[in-house]
Design a protein around this motif. Structure first.
Motif, PDB file in Angstrom:
ATOM      1  N   ARG A  97       3.685  13.560   2.938  1.00  0.00           N
ATOM      2  CA  ARG A  97       4.594  12.047   2.161  1.00  0.00           C
ATOM      3  C   ARG A  97       4.519  11.438   3.721  1.00  0.00           C
ATOM      4  O   ARG A  97       5.264  11.942   4.453  1.00  0.00           O
ATOM      5  CB  ARG A  97       5.970  13.083   1.574  1.00  0.00           C
ATOM      6  CG  ARG A  97       4.589  13.172  -0.280  1.00  0.00           C
ATOM      7  CD  ARG A  97       6.214  13.250  -0.910  1.00  0.00           C
ATOM      8  NE  ARG A  97       6.015  12.749  -1.839  1.00  0.00           N
ATOM      9  CZ  ARG A  97       6.271  13.081  -2.880  1.00  0.00           C
ATOM     10  NH1 ARG A  97       7.458  13.609  -2.867  1.00  0.00           N
ATOM     11  NH2 ARG A  97       6.725  12.834  -3.658  1.00  0.00           N
TER      12      ARG A  97
ATOM     13  N   ASN B  18       0.753   4.527  -2.611  1.00  0.00           N
ATOM     14  CA  ASN B  18       0.168   5.797  -2.025  1.00  0.00           C
ATOM     15  C   ASN B  18       1.707   6.936  -2.280  1.00  0.00           C
ATOM     16  O   ASN B  18       1.192   8.109  -3.304  1.00  0.00           O
ATOM     17  CB  ASN B  18       0.322   6.577  -0.409  1.00  0.00           C
ATOM     18  CG  ASN B  18      -0.858   5.006  -0.121  1.00  0.00           C
ATOM     19  OD1 ASN B  18      -2.144   4.498  -0.888  1.00  0.00           O
ATOM     20  ND2 ASN B  18      -0.511   4.853   0.787  1.00  0.00           N
ATOM     21  N   ASN B  19       2.751   6.201  -2.534  1.00  0.00           N
ATOM     22  CA  ASN B  19       3.962   6.985  -3.253  1.00  0.00           C
ATOM     23  C   ASN B  19       3.616   7.077  -4.740  1.00  0.00           C
ATOM     24  O   ASN B  19       3.886   8.561  -5.083  1.00  0.00           O
ATOM     25  CB  ASN B  19       4.948   6.427  -3.257  1.00  0.00           C
ATOM     26  CG  ASN B  19       5.514   6.532  -1.973  1.00  0.00           C
ATOM     27  OD1 ASN B  19       4.945   7.597  -0.266  1.00  0.00           O
ATOM     28  ND2 ASN B  19       6.576   5.594  -1.422  1.00  0.00           N
TER      29      ASN B  19
ATOM     30  N   PRO C 142       0.879  -1.266  -0.273  1.00  0.00           N
ATOM     31  CA  PRO C 142      -0.396   0.160  -0.006  1.00  0.00           C
ATOM     32  C   PRO C 142       0.594   1.284   0.140  1.00  0.00           C
ATOM     33  O   PRO C 142       0.704   2.606  -0.926  1.00  0.00           O
ATOM     34  CB  PRO C 142      -1.006  -0.427   1.206  1.00  0.00           C
ATOM     35  CG  PRO C 142      -1.266  -1.486   1.625  1.00  0.00           C
ATOM     36  CD  PRO C 142       0.415  -2.630   1.000  1.00  0.00           C
ATOM     37  N   THR C 143       1.679   0.819   1.006  1.00  0.00           N
ATOM     38  CA  THR C 143       3.003   2.720   0.426  1.00  0.00           C
ATOM     39  C   THR C 143       3.121   2.735  -1.037  1.00  0.00           C
ATOM     40  O   THR C 143       3.489   3.657  -1.002  1.00  0.00           O
ATOM     41  CB  THR C 143       4.076   2.122   1.710  1.00  0.00           C
ATOM     42  OG1 THR C 143       3.394   2.275   2.772  1.00  0.00           O
ATOM     43  CG2 THR C 143       5.763   3.231   1.682  1.00  0.00           C
TER      44      THR C 143
END
Length: 70
Positions: A70, A15-16, A11-12
């Motif tokens: 972020r 998201n990035n 997921p990270t």
């Protein structure tokens, strides 16, 4: 299959990628608003110019918010 690549993403990572794409799009919209405001200024359309500049500021605020989280 294209979904096989997505299984390896966390997921990270997703998201990035989303943040990078969003910031790039906001930069485009910011530039577009400034260009439109310049056209309105040249034509003496002050209300429209102000509206375009307000939208530019709104996009800049969203970009700042995204970058700071972020």
């Amino acid at each position: 299959m294209q979904t096989d690549n997505l299984k390896n993403e966390t997921p990270t990572d997703a998201n990035n990628v989303l943040v990078v794409v969003l910031i790039e799009q906001l930069d485009i919209w910011i530039e577009d608003c400034q260009a439109q405001a310049d056209v309105f200024f040249e034509r003496g359309m002050t209300v429209s110019e102000t509206s375009s500049l307000a939208m530019k500021v709104a996009y800049m605020n969203v970009k700042t918010l995204v970058e700071n989280n972020r």
